[in-house]
Design a protein around this motif. Structure first.
Motif, PDB file in Angstrom:
ATOM      1  N   PRO A  19       0.841  -1.205   0.000  1.00 44.89           N
ATOM      2  CA  PRO A  19       0.000   0.000   0.000  1.00 44.89           C
ATOM      3  C   PRO A  19       0.873   1.250   0.000  1.00 44.89           C
ATOM      4  N   ASP A  20       0.235   2.394  -0.207  1.00 44.40           N
ATOM      5  CA  ASP A  20       0.971   3.658  -0.124  1.00 44.40           C
ATOM      6  C   ASP A  20       1.110   4.073   1.341  1.00 44.40           C
ATOM      7  N   ALA A  21       2.098   4.947   1.583  1.00 45.86           N
ATOM      8  CA  ALA A  21       2.253   5.510   2.919  1.00 45.86           C
ATOM      9  C   ALA A  21       0.998   6.295   3.294  1.00 45.86           C
ATOM     10  N   ASP A  22       0.681   6.292   4.583  1.00 47.49           N
ATOM     11  CA  ASP A  22      -0.475   7.080   5.049  1.00 47.49           C
ATOM     12  C   ASP A  22       0.034   8.273   5.865  1.00 47.49           C
ATOM     13  N   PRO A  23       0.096   9.454   5.223  1.00 46.90           N
ATOM     14  CA  PRO A  23       0.659  10.616   5.912  1.00 46.90           C
ATOM     15  C   PRO A  23      -0.145  11.024   7.146  1.00 46.90           C
ATOM     16  N   ALA A  24      -1.408  10.595   7.237  1.00 45.98           N
ATOM     17  CA  ALA A  24      -2.228  10.989   8.386  1.00 45.98           C
ATOM     18  C   ALA A  24      -1.703  10.417   9.698  1.00 45.98           C
ATOM     19  N   LEU A  25      -0.822   9.397   9.606  1.00 42.32           N
ATOM     20  CA  LEU A  25      -0.333   8.760  10.829  1.00 42.32           C
ATOM     21  C   LEU A  25       0.923   9.436  11.382  1.00 42.32           C
ATOM     22  N   VAL A  26       1.459  10.394  10.604  1.00 40.97           N
ATOM     23  CA  VAL A  26       2.714  11.032  11.006  1.00 40.97           C
ATOM     24  C   VAL A  26       2.453  12.082  12.075  1.00 40.97           C
ATOM     25  N   LEU A  27       3.228  12.035  13.150  1.00 45.71           N
ATOM     26  CA  LEU A  27       3.000  12.965  14.257  1.00 45.71           C
ATOM     27  C   LEU A  27       3.905  14.183  14.187  1.00 45.71           C
ATOM     28  N   VAL A  28       5.145  14.001  13.713  1.00 44.08           N
ATOM     29  CA  VAL A  28       6.103  15.106  13.724  1.00 44.08           C
ATOM     30  C   VAL A  28       6.566  15.376  12.296  1.00 44.08           C
ATOM     31  N   LYS A  29       7.182  16.506  12.124  1.00 42.83           N
ATOM     32  CA  LYS A  29       7.726  16.877  10.818  1.00 42.83           C
ATOM     33  C   LYS A  29       8.762  15.830  10.397  1.00 42.83           C
ATOM     34  N   GLN A  30       8.734  15.447   9.137  1.00 49.39           N
ATOM     35  CA  GLN A  30       9.690  14.460   8.627  1.00 49.39           C
ATOM     36  C   GLN A  30      11.125  14.846   9.007  1.00 49.39           C
ATOM     37  N   ARG A  31      11.816  13.923   9.693  1.00 51.49           N
ATOM     38  CA  ARG A  31      13.158  14.246  10.157  1.00 51.49           C
ATOM     39  C   ARG A  31      14.248  13.798   9.178  1.00 51.49           C
ATOM     40  N   LEU A  32      13.865  13.035   8.162  1.00 51.85           N
ATOM     41  CA  LEU A  32      14.861  12.600   7.183  1.00 51.85           C
ATOM     42  C   LEU A  32      14.960  13.648   6.085  1.00 51.85           C
ATOM     43  N   ASP A  33      16.179  14.169   5.821  1.00 50.24           N
ATOM     44  CA  ASP A  33      16.283  15.112   4.711  1.00 50.24           C
ATOM     45  C   ASP A  33      16.330  14.333   3.392  1.00 50.24           C
ATOM     46  N   THR A  34      16.269  15.054   2.292  1.00 53.94           N
ATOM     47  CA  THR A  34      16.154  14.403   0.987  1.00 53.94           C
ATOM     48  C   THR A  34      17.328  13.460   0.735  1.00 53.94           C
ATOM     49  N   ALA A  35      18.537  13.929   1.069  1.00 51.91           N
ATOM     50  CA  ALA A  35      19.727  13.112   0.809  1.00 51.91           C
ATOM     51  C   ALA A  35      19.642  11.794   1.581  1.00 51.91           C
ATOM     52  N   MET A  36      19.226  11.900   2.819  1.00 49.00           N
ATOM     53  CA  MET A  36      19.160  10.697   3.648  1.00 49.00           C
ATOM     54  C   MET A  36      18.075   9.752   3.136  1.00 49.00           C
ATOM     55  N   ARG A  37      16.948  10.345   2.746  1.00 50.41           N
ATOM     56  CA  ARG A  37      15.860   9.516   2.234  1.00 50.41           C
ATOM     57  C   ARG A  37      16.282   8.778   0.972  1.00 50.41           C
ATOM     58  N   GLU A  38      17.062   9.499   0.110  1.00 48.27           N
ATOM     59  CA  GLU A  38      17.503   8.848  -1.122  1.00 48.27           C
ATOM     60  C   GLU A  38      18.477   7.720  -0.811  1.00 48.27           C
ATOM     61  N   LYS A  39      19.355   7.959   0.150  1.00 46.83           N
ATOM     62  CA  LYS A  39      20.336   6.942   0.534  1.00 46.83           C
ATOM     63  C   LYS A  39      19.626   5.717   1.103  1.00 46.83           C
ATOM     64  N   LEU A  40      18.628   5.992   1.925  1.00 51.05           N
ATOM     65  CA  LEU A  40      17.895   4.912   2.580  1.00 51.05           C
ATOM     66  C   LEU A  40      17.042   4.160   1.568  1.00 51.05           C
ATOM     67  N   GLY A  41      16.452   4.917   0.639  1.00 49.38           N
ATOM     68  CA  GLY A  41      15.505   4.299  -0.282  1.00 49.38           C
ATOM     69  C   GLY A  41      14.423   3.633   0.529  1.00 49.38           C
ATOM     70  N   ARG A  42      14.184   2.347   0.206  1.00 50.08           N
ATOM     71  CA  ARG A  42      13.247   1.619   1.051  1.00 50.08           C
ATOM     72  C   ARG A  42      13.988   0.540   1.842  1.00 50.08           C
ATOM     73  N   ALA A  43      15.326   0.619   1.854  1.00 48.80           N
ATOM     74  CA  ALA A  43      16.107  -0.400   2.556  1.00 48.80           C
ATOM     75  C   ALA A  43      16.101  -0.102   4.045  1.00 48.80           C
ATOM     76  N   LEU A  44      14.938  -0.282   4.612  1.00 44.85           N
ATOM     77  CA  LEU A  44      14.741   0.099   6.005  1.00 44.85           C
ATOM     78  C   LEU A  44      14.926  -1.121   6.901  1.00 44.85           C
ATOM     79  N   VAL A  45      15.617  -0.916   8.029  1.00 41.57           N
ATOM     80  CA  VAL A  45      15.785  -2.012   8.978  1.00 41.57           C
ATOM     81  C   VAL A  45      15.048  -1.659  10.276  1.00 41.57           C
TER      82      VAL A  45
END
Lengths: 182, 515
Positions: A19-45
């Motif tokens: 499914p797609d992400a549900d932004p309604a569940l987010v409590l705080v401002k996204q803490r990952l900057d663009t560079a970090m998000r790109e590095k992480l991709g979806r390779a989340l542990v």
């Protein structure tokens, strides 16, 4: 050997699209900057921490690994140590007896230390509330980025919440709901 | 009426789903009853305490001990002194009383005359003189402290300790295991549990009779149906409510569906723990199919809150019955196929057989209950031995194995899936028509008991109302409490890498006994 192969072929691939992400569940401002998000991709542990749940949420977290939801296929996997994790998935009201263990797991997690609180208990303390034995919601003990309500939340809701933790921020960059009303 | 030739006058409680008796005893009678029950091979079901000091100036505390007698559930209550509430150590007779006694001491400030008096649920996170279940104890918060728990040390050349937990290396509940090992072999395992204690018993106090069902259904999520049913039996006994026949049959349907769902998942994880990931993928796929139909027909994947005081909150139409029948057929075919793969898999059988053995005589001594007990020759299953409606009509077959190893525990699961599928078939074939729910009106100063065979073992719920008709005391007994100590025995002389497999073969709840 052959019965196993036959069964695998008979079963085929049953995985369903994520499914797609549900932004309604987010409590705080996204803490990952663009560079970090790109590095992480979806390779989340993820490191799962049960801080005092009834084990209902665990049943659904287990289900994330079944062939239908197949979480690993989209690059997300569970680690045995918080030191290897990007995200803590925390269930339960935080039992008083688990408070220190949860804080230690949080301290051991490297930055960005994303935290997703799972279930009605993780979001509000649920039916157990706060008492001599319960610290209530997860946010009472460690900072929480995303809160997924439900008793227990379904595997799809869990995926939507986990993906929301690493999704680009919504346009306004603000959180869509406050911890109080999740 | 007397049982086991005991000079105790038992009183039969009315309106219970299965025969239930109570009696007030003195300490000598209690010890004599325990010895007689032990000698007769009867099981200890639960032990808990209550604070009765508000009743009158001379009243103190009470210790309640429940047994499984041939005639039914028997609960003995021992009044304890107001200022010095000491009681005899029953763990000398029933080893599984150990942690239950320590729990009663932690929560109520009762004292043991002798024996193991280490705290159990209290981990130094609230003071030793704060007793949450005393009726005059205020609601308080305390700073967390680190606990030095007095583990039993194994000493000698080459012995070392492995400490695991409370957070384990997987998606599991928290607990602490202290292994003393020599090379690869486990010499001793000592468990430290109680990490998930969230004050359930105190939470029950003051709740409305109907409201408690939701809380009971969240004591151990994987057994939510069994807990809810046991709670409702107790509440309905208090209210003197008659549950419609159709509701009883639907309750049995939900309970059997919970049993199958858990057994499917466990069989998958047992395969996974011996490196047969194929088994995990296949069984988890079947479990997902199973819980998806739960969601379609009953609105919840794990059937939480579907059993409610007075009846059920769901119904079944012809289309639903058809879907259930078809799914039972499909699952039956698939499970048979997978069982033959497990049976023929040499690597899997090599790991399963003789691993983590609890021989029948040890199981009897330790009081191993439920599925694990039946894998060790203990022919106890409330559905057969104390059947409530509709089980007397359904006539379930008791699954029994005698080897007491991982293989036996998996065979019992296969046999029970098979039998549950048959029971579900019978239920949908003969489902009686009628109402789904009757009114439950609480009554003041009454006791009620509910006792249900969940997938893991028997669950007891004991309730008592106060003068206002609200809950005065709620106590729930998870079968895991009886089986955790058996796990300590099962791993002796096994190798450390087999511990996860042995642990999974029991699959005990942490939340249930931690309360």
């Amino acid at each position: 050997m052959f019965p196993i192969l036959r069964q695998i072929l008979r079963t085929g691939i049953v995985s369903e699209p994520a499914p797609d992400a549900d932004p309604a569940l987010v409590l705080v401002k996204q803490r990952l900057d663009t560079a970090m998000r790109e590095k992480l991709g979806r390779a989340l542990v993820i490191r799962h921490v049960d801080a005092g749940s009834c084990n209902g949420c665990e049943l659904e977290i287990h289900a994330l690994g079944n062939p239908y939801y197949n979480l690993e296929a989209i690059g997300i996997k569970f680690a045995a140590s918080p030191r290897h994790a990007d995200l803590l998935l925390v269930t339960g009201p935080v039992a008083k007896n688990m408070e220190v263990a949860l804080k230690r797991a949080y301290d051991a997690t490297p930055a960005p230390k994303l935290v997703v609180a799972v279930g009605d208990c993780g979001c509000t303390g649920g039916v157990f509330g706060e008492s001599y034995a319960s610290c209530g919601r997860v946010a009472n003990v460690i900072p929480v980025d995303v809160a997924i309500p439900g008793c227990p939340p379904t595997p799809l809701q869990l995926m939507q919440g986990i993906l929301a933790a690493i999704a680009p921020p919504a346009d306004d960059g603000a959180c869509a709901s406050s911890p109080a009303d999740c | 009426m007397p049982f086991l030739d005991l000079p105790i006058d038992f009183v039969a409680l009315p309106d219970h789903a299965s025969p239930t008796f109570t009696a007030r005893v003195d300490a000598t009678q209690l010890v004599a009853a325990c010895n007689a029950a032990r000698a007769a091979g009867r099981a200890l079901v639960s032990l808990w305490g209550s604070d009765e000091r508000d009743r009158d100036a001379s009243a103190g505390f009470e210790l309640h001990v429940a047994f499984d007698f041939e005639e039914g559930l028997v609960c003995l209550s021992l009044p304890l002194d107001r200022d010095a509430p000491t009681f005899p150590d029953l763990a000398a007779i029933y080893p599984n009383a150990n942690r239950l006694q320590r729990t009663a001491c932690d929560l109520l400030g009762l004292k043991l005359e002798s024996g193991d008096a280490r705290p159990w649920l209290r981990h130094a996170n609230w003071p030793a003189d704060y007793f949450p279940l005393r009726r005059d104890t205020p609601d308080r918060r305390f700073p967390t402290e680190n606990e030095e728990y007095a583990f039993v040390r194994v000493e000698g050349d080459g012995v070392h300790e492995i400490a695991v937990g409370p957070i384990h290396a997987g998606i599991i509940e928290p607990g602490h295991f202290r292994f003393s090992v020599m090379g690869e072999s486990v010499l001793r395992l000592e468990q430290r549990l109680g990490w998930k204690h969230k004050g359930v018993d105190r939470r029950f106090a003051g709740m409305g009779l109907a409201d408690g069902a939701r809380l009971a259904g969240r004591i151990s999520g994987d057994s939510t149906v069994a807990y809810a049913w046991a709670y409702c039996q107790a509440a309905e006994a208090i209210a003197g409510a008659e549950v419609p026949e159709r509701a009883r049959w639907l309750r049995a349907l939900l309970l059997e569906r919970e049993r199958v769902a858990n057994h499917l998942g466990d069989l998958g994880y047992l395969g996974n723990d011996v490196a047969l990931a194929f088994g995990l993928a296949q069984f988890m796929r079947l479990k997902e199919d199973w819980v998806r139909l739960n969601a379609t027909l009953f609105g919840h994947r794990f059937l939480m809150d579907r059993i409610v005081p007075g009846g059920v909150s769901v119904d079944l139409d012809a289309q639903g019955i058809n879907a259930l029948r078809q799914q039972c057929l499909a699952i039956d075919t698939e499970v048979r196929r997978l069982k033959s793969i497990y049976d023929e898999h040499a690597g899997l059988q090599d790991r399963f057989l003789t691993t983590g053995r609890i021989p029948p005589e040890l199981a009897l001594r330790l009081g191993v209950t439920g599925l694990a007990g039946r894998a060790s020759g203990q022919a106890r299953d409330l559905r057969s031995t104390h059947p409530c409606a509709p089980y007397a009509t359904l006539g379930p077959m008791l699954a029994l194995e005698h080897n007491g190893d991982v293989a036996a525990r998996s065979l019992v699961r296969f046999a029970e899936i098979n039998e549950s599928l048959r029971l579900i078939g019978r239920i949908v074939d003969d489902l009686p028509p009628g109402e789904l729910r009757s009114e439950v009106r609480s009554a003041p100063d009454k006791r009620g008991f509910g006792w249900v065979e969940g997938w893991r073992g028997d669950i007891l719920v004991a309730l008592e109302t106060g003068q206002d008709g609200k809950l005065r005391r709620g106590h729930c007994q998870d079968p895991s409490a009886h089986n955790w100590p058996a796990l300590e025995h099962a791993v002796i002389d096994n190798i450390v890498p087999d511990f996860p497999l042995i642990n999974k073969s029991f699959n005990l709840s942490y939340s249930g006994p931690d309360l």
